[in-house]
Design a protein around this motif. Structure first.
Motif, PDB file in Angstrom:
ATOM      1  N   GLU A 168     -84.124 -25.891  87.781  1.00 53.53           N
ATOM      2  CA  GLU A 168     -84.426 -27.526  87.380  1.00 53.53           C
ATOM      3  C   GLU A 168     -85.615 -27.675  86.792  1.00 53.53           C
ATOM      4  O   GLU A 168     -85.853 -28.834  86.313  1.00 53.53           O
ATOM      5  N   LYS A 169     -86.247 -26.519  86.549  1.00 53.68           N
ATOM      6  CA  LYS A 169     -87.650 -26.553  85.748  1.00 53.68           C
ATOM      7  C   LYS A 169     -87.730 -25.985  84.590  1.00 53.68           C
ATOM      8  O   LYS A 169     -88.440 -25.930  83.764  1.00 53.68           O
ATOM      9  N   MET A 170     -86.385 -25.579  84.037  1.00 50.11           N
ATOM     10  CA  MET A 170     -86.046 -24.846  82.674  1.00 50.11           C
ATOM     11  C   MET A 170     -85.433 -25.898  81.858  1.00 50.11           C
ATOM     12  O   MET A 170     -84.215 -26.225  82.118  1.00 50.11           O
ATOM     13  N   ASN A 171     -85.948 -26.287  80.731  1.00 43.63           N
ATOM     14  CA  ASN A 171     -85.128 -27.338  79.594  1.00 43.63           C
ATOM     15  C   ASN A 171     -84.738 -26.579  78.816  1.00 43.63           C
ATOM     16  O   ASN A 171     -84.911 -26.467  77.624  1.00 43.63           O
ATOM     17  N   ASN A 172     -83.451 -25.687  79.230  1.00 39.30           N
ATOM     18  CA  ASN A 172     -82.846 -24.868  78.307  1.00 39.30           C
ATOM     19  C   ASN A 172     -81.287 -24.989  78.706  1.00 39.30           C
ATOM     20  O   ASN A 172     -81.009 -25.506  79.694  1.00 39.30           O
ATOM     21  N   GLU A 173     -80.574 -24.586  77.868  1.00 38.48           N
ATOM     22  CA  GLU A 173     -78.792 -24.885  78.006  1.00 38.48           C
ATOM     23  C   GLU A 173     -78.412 -24.017  78.959  1.00 38.48           C
ATOM     24  O   GLU A 173     -77.637 -24.571  79.836  1.00 38.48           O
ATOM     25  N   ASP A 174     -78.779 -22.697  78.869  1.00 40.59           N
ATOM     26  CA  ASP A 174     -78.234 -21.825  80.176  1.00 40.59           C
ATOM     27  C   ASP A 174     -78.620 -22.511  81.627  1.00 40.59           C
ATOM     28  O   ASP A 174     -77.732 -22.902  82.410  1.00 40.59           O
ATOM     29  N   SER A 175     -79.878 -23.290  81.843  1.00 40.92           N
ATOM     30  CA  SER A 175     -79.940 -24.006  82.789  1.00 40.92           C
ATOM     31  C   SER A 175     -79.146 -25.272  83.186  1.00 40.92           C
ATOM     32  O   SER A 175     -78.503 -25.420  84.300  1.00 40.92           O
ATOM     33  N   LYS A 176     -79.125 -26.001  82.089  1.00 45.05           N
ATOM     34  CA  LYS A 176     -78.355 -27.099  82.156  1.00 45.05           C
ATOM     35  C   LYS A 176     -76.898 -27.045  82.492  1.00 45.05           C
ATOM     36  O   LYS A 176     -76.358 -27.634  83.322  1.00 45.05           O
ATOM     37  N   LYS A 177     -76.118 -25.849  82.086  1.00 46.23           N
ATOM     38  CA  LYS A 177     -74.987 -25.498  82.333  1.00 46.23           C
ATOM     39  C   LYS A 177     -74.720 -25.124  83.740  1.00 46.23           C
ATOM     40  O   LYS A 177     -73.657 -25.557  84.552  1.00 46.23           O
ATOM     41  N   ILE A 178     -75.673 -24.746  84.530  1.00 49.34           N
ATOM     42  CA  ILE A 178     -75.533 -24.551  86.018  1.00 49.34           C
ATOM     43  C   ILE A 178     -75.409 -25.834  86.688  1.00 49.34           C
ATOM     44  O   ILE A 178     -74.541 -26.125  87.780  1.00 49.34           O
ATOM     45  N   PHE A 179     -76.180 -26.926  86.413  1.00 47.31           N
ATOM     46  CA  PHE A 179     -76.024 -28.167  87.192  1.00 47.31           C
ATOM     47  C   PHE A 179     -75.152 -28.919  86.536  1.00 47.31           C
ATOM     48  O   PHE A 179     -74.248 -29.640  87.276  1.00 47.31           O
ATOM     49  N   ARG A 180     -74.437 -28.760  85.224  1.00 51.55           N
ATOM     50  CA  ARG A 180     -73.263 -29.673  84.783  1.00 51.55           C
ATOM     51  C   ARG A 180     -72.139 -29.062  85.855  1.00 51.55           C
ATOM     52  O   ARG A 180     -71.252 -29.701  85.894  1.00 51.55           O
ATOM     53  N   GLU A 181     -72.060 -27.652  85.692  1.00 48.14           N
ATOM     54  CA  GLU A 181     -70.993 -27.035  86.474  1.00 48.14           C
ATOM     55  C   GLU A 181     -70.993 -27.418  88.059  1.00 48.14           C
ATOM     56  O   GLU A 181     -69.857 -27.718  88.519  1.00 48.14           O
ATOM     57  N   PHE A 182     -71.933 -27.338  88.521  1.00 52.59           N
ATOM     58  CA  PHE A 182     -72.174 -27.831  89.976  1.00 52.59           C
ATOM     59  C   PHE A 182     -71.720 -28.998  90.316  1.00 52.59           C
ATOM     60  O   PHE A 182     -70.848 -29.449  91.013  1.00 52.59           O
ATOM     61  N   ILE A 183     -72.367 -30.135  89.462  1.00 54.13           N
ATOM     62  CA  ILE A 183     -72.077 -31.459  89.658  1.00 54.13           C
ATOM     63  C   ILE A 183     -70.385 -31.764  89.244  1.00 54.13           C
ATOM     64  O   ILE A 183     -69.855 -32.468  89.944  1.00 54.13           O
ATOM     65  N   GLY A 184     -69.966 -30.933  88.375  1.00 53.70           N
ATOM     66  CA  GLY A 184     -68.839 -31.286  87.772  1.00 53.70           C
ATOM     67  C   GLY A 184     -67.671 -30.734  88.778  1.00 53.70           C
ATOM     68  O   GLY A 184     -66.638 -31.257  88.980  1.00 53.70           O
ATOM     69  N   LYS A 185     -67.978 -29.886  89.819  1.00 57.11           N
ATOM     70  CA  LYS A 185     -67.243 -29.467  90.781  1.00 57.11           C
ATOM     71  C   LYS A 185     -67.100 -30.355  92.093  1.00 57.11           C
ATOM     72  O   LYS A 185     -66.424 -29.844  92.918  1.00 57.11           O
ATOM     73  N   ILE A 186     -68.072 -31.129  92.121  1.00 58.74           N
ATOM     74  CA  ILE A 186     -68.031 -32.209  93.409  1.00 58.74           C
ATOM     75  C   ILE A 186     -66.935 -33.265  93.305  1.00 58.74           C
ATOM     76  O   ILE A 186     -66.787 -33.953  91.957  1.00 58.74           O
ATOM     77  N   LYS A 187     -66.177 -33.568  94.263  1.00 53.91           N
ATOM     78  CA  LYS A 187     -65.289 -34.446  94.386  1.00 53.91           C
ATOM     79  C   LYS A 187     -66.039 -35.907  94.268  1.00 53.91           C
ATOM     80  O   LYS A 187     -66.980 -35.862  95.073  1.00 53.91           O
ATOM     81  N   THR A 188     -65.365 -36.896  93.882  1.00 56.18           N
ATOM     82  CA  THR A 188     -66.105 -38.210  93.898  1.00 56.18           C
ATOM     83  C   THR A 188     -65.522 -38.678  95.441  1.00 56.18           C
ATOM     84  O   THR A 188     -64.602 -38.703  96.043  1.00 56.18           O
ATOM     85  N   THR A 189     -66.764 -39.179  96.096  1.00 53.47           N
ATOM     86  CA  THR A 189     -66.735 -39.950  97.130  1.00 53.47           C
ATOM     87  C   THR A 189     -66.683 -41.517  97.139  1.00 53.47           C
ATOM     88  O   THR A 189     -67.485 -42.035  96.422  1.00 53.47           O
ATOM     89  N   ILE A 190     -65.947 -42.144  98.008  1.00 50.97           N
ATOM     90  CA  ILE A 190     -65.873 -43.633  98.092  1.00 50.97           C
ATOM     91  C   ILE A 190     -66.499 -43.865  99.371  1.00 50.97           C
ATOM     92  O   ILE A 190     -66.125 -43.377 100.297  1.00 50.97           O
ATOM     93  N   ILE A 191     -67.360 -44.949  99.251  1.00 52.02           N
ATOM     94  CA  ILE A 191     -67.983 -45.286 100.310  1.00 52.02           C
ATOM     95  C   ILE A 191     -67.861 -46.740 100.767  1.00 52.02           C
ATOM     96  O   ILE A 191     -68.040 -47.579  99.565  1.00 52.02           O
TER      97      ILE A 191
END
Length: 191
Positions: A168-191
């Motif tokens: 989260e403190k590294m502004n590079n593509e390797d780090s961004k890929k980790i967060f993109r994949e993490f968020i991408g794997k989360i299912k949408t929640t309806i509240i």
């Protein structure tokens, strides 16, 4: 909407690192700060982020168990990764002297993390003065040049990965890929 539970450690409450919140929201999810006073909010969240901090707390084990029991994406960062390694063990952290406030190369084995980043060697930042020596529940998938465990992950197909550095403190593509994949794997929640 996608909601991510972010462990708000007691030692981080005075100055929560905005980088965690930005990394989650920049990738299309809503951060939900979780502590012992609002733990019931976890049931609305589709993923869990274990933040860095000073030491493992009881909430670490609770959130790791919750992610494992409910097949939720889990991302452990620094102390979060160490907590994943210590989960279900009596192991302790041990001191490491040359990994605080520096950058270094890590080697990544064939793993989910390597598939996400697409490389077997990357440069990471380092802010930890303790390390884990093994893990029971999670497979070690990356080490530094001097043998320190730098990443681990579950053996299932779910994104449950811990990293010793602070992407989260590294502004590079390797780090961004980790967060993109993490968020991408989360299912949408309806509240």
């Amino acid at each position: 909407m996608k909601l991510v539970a972010i462990l708000n450690r007691m030692e981080n409450t005075k100055e929560l690192d905005i980088n965690y919140l930005n990394a989650v929201s920049d990738n299309g999810a809503i951060p939900v700060l979780i502590n012992e006073n609002n733990l019931e909010l976890i049931k609305f969240c589709g993923g869990i982020l274990l933040t860095g901090g000073d030491e493992k707390g009881s909430l670490d084990d609770y959130l790791i168990k919750y992610a494992l029991d409910n097949n939720l994406p889990l991302l452990g960062i620094c102390q979060g990764m160490q907590s994943m390694a210590l989960y279900n063990t009596n192991n302790k952290l041990v001191n490491v002297s040359n990994h605080y406030k520096c950058e270094h190369i890590i080697n990544i084995e064939d793993s989910k993390l390597k598939n996400i980043i697409g490389k077997s060697e990357i440069i990471v930042n380092s802010y930890h003065h303790q390390q884990v020596l093994s893990s029971k529940e999670f497979k070690v998938t990356a080490r530094s040049y001097d043998g320190v465990i730098e990443a681990l992950e579950s053996s299932n197909d779910i994104f449950q990965i811990g990293v010793e550095w602070h992407p989260e403190k590294m502004n590079n593509e390797d780090s961004k890929k980790i967060f993109r994949e993490f968020i991408g794997k989360i299912k949408t929640t309806i509240i």
